[in-house]
Design a protein around this motif. Structure first.
Motif, mmCIF file in Angstrom:
data_model
loop_
_atom_site.group_PDB
_atom_site.id
_atom_site.type_symbol
_atom_site.label_atom_id
_atom_site.label_comp_id
_atom_site.label_asym_id
_atom_site.label_seq_id
_atom_site.Cartn_x
_atom_site.Cartn_y
_atom_site.Cartn_z
ATOM 1 N N LEU A 1 20.481 44.388 -20.048
ATOM 2 C CA LEU A 1 21.241 44.169 -18.815
ATOM 3 C C LEU A 1 22.753 44.164 -19.046
ATOM 4 C CD1 LEU A 1 19.050 41.330 -17.257
ATOM 5 C CD2 LEU A 1 19.210 43.692 -16.452
ATOM 6 N N CYS A 2 23.191 43.569 -20.163
ATOM 7 C CA CYS A 2 24.626 43.357 -20.384
ATOM 8 C C CYS A 2 25.198 44.149 -21.552
ATOM 9 C CB CYS A 2 24.896 41.871 -20.621
ATOM 10 S SG CYS A 2 24.509 40.843 -19.204
ATOM 11 N N GLY A 3 24.364 44.718 -22.373
ATOM 12 C CA GLY A 3 24.837 45.437 -23.552
ATOM 13 C C GLY A 3 24.816 44.554 -24.782
ATOM 14 N N GLU A 4 25.089 45.193 -25.938
ATOM 15 C CA GLU A 4 25.060 44.485 -27.224
ATOM 16 C C GLU A 4 26.150 43.429 -27.327
ATOM 17 O OE1 GLU A 4 23.039 44.768 -29.900
ATOM 18 O OE2 GLU A 4 21.770 46.302 -28.996
ATOM 19 N N ASN A 5 27.334 43.790 -26.844
ATOM 20 C CA ASN A 5 28.495 42.924 -26.965
ATOM 21 C C ASN A 5 28.631 42.087 -25.695
ATOM 22 O OD1 ASN A 5 30.967 41.775 -27.399
ATOM 23 N ND2 ASN A 5 32.003 43.670 -27.945
ATOM 24 N N LYS B 1 28.866 39.774 -18.476
ATOM 25 C CA LYS B 1 27.913 38.679 -18.421
ATOM 26 C C LYS B 1 27.263 38.627 -17.056
ATOM 27 C CE LYS B 1 30.333 35.954 -21.827
ATOM 28 N NZ LYS B 1 30.938 34.683 -22.160
ATOM 29 N N THR B 2 27.357 39.714 -16.315
ATOM 30 C CA THR B 2 26.761 39.802 -14.997
ATOM 31 C C THR B 2 25.886 41.041 -14.952
ATOM 32 O OG1 THR B 2 28.650 38.716 -13.962
ATOM 33 C CG2 THR B 2 27.242 40.010 -12.519
ATOM 34 N N ALA B 3 24.701 40.897 -14.378
ATOM 35 C CA ALA B 3 23.800 42.032 -14.184
ATOM 36 C C ALA B 3 23.573 42.208 -12.697
ATOM 37 C CB ALA B 3 22.480 41.786 -14.902
#
Length: 173
Positions: A81-85, A90-92
């Motif tokens: 939802l947010c990626g690796e980093n 921090k929102t999906a």
């Protein structure tokens, strides 16, 4: 320089001692009617609250369960939802709404403040203890002549309140 007095327009003024006694009785009647109406209103509010409380509790339980399920799924798929980093977001976003993770700011919890203050002072950590200065109005009332004339200080005395208190019997439940 003329002084302007603010006056209320009086609607109805008793014209005799008997009239005044009658007005006081009327004030008591009106106060009791006010209390009856307030009690009736509170009874209605209590009945409405009692009617809806179980429904609202059930809905609250369903809302919490649904949110816990969404959180569990989103936690398991956070990278997707947010990626690796974490800095990527921090929102999906979903079609029906969003979910987000927010880091709360740091906070301090203190229990037994007096003993903590003593410990901090004993350890030479006075910079963590705040000292608050404030006006001591009680001391000023005890010595009004000493502070009279100081800019920003006004001593108010002689204010009189007028109170109408109709007689009524008190009953204990």
């Amino acid at each position: 320089m003329a002084t302007r007095l603010k006056t209320k327009t009086l609607r109805d003024v008793p014209q005799s001692k008997n009239d005044c006694a009658e007005y006081i009785r009327l004030a008591g009647d009106l106060q009791r009617e006010f209390e009856r109406q307030r009690t009736e209103m509170n009874d209605a509010i209590a009945a409405i609250t009692q009617k809806y409380q179980p429904i609202l509790e059930a809905l609250t339980g369903r809302i919490e369960a649904t949110q816990e399920g969404v959180q569990a799924w989103c936690e398991a798929h956070r990278v997707e939802l947010c990626g690796e980093n974490d800095k990527l977001g921090k929102t999906a976003n979903f079609v029906t709404g969003t979910v987000s993770w927010r880091q709360r700011p740091p906070s301090i919890s203190v229990r037994g403040a007096e003993s903590v203050i003593e410990t901090l002072q004993r350890m030479g950590l006075d910079r963590f203890v705040r000292s608050k200065e404030e006006i001591n109005k009680e001391a000023m009332l005890n010595e009004p002549d000493t502070v009279r004339g100081i800019a920003g200080i006004k001593i108010v005395t002689g204010v009189e309140d007028f109170i109408v208190q109709p007689f009524e019997a008190k009953a204990e439940v």
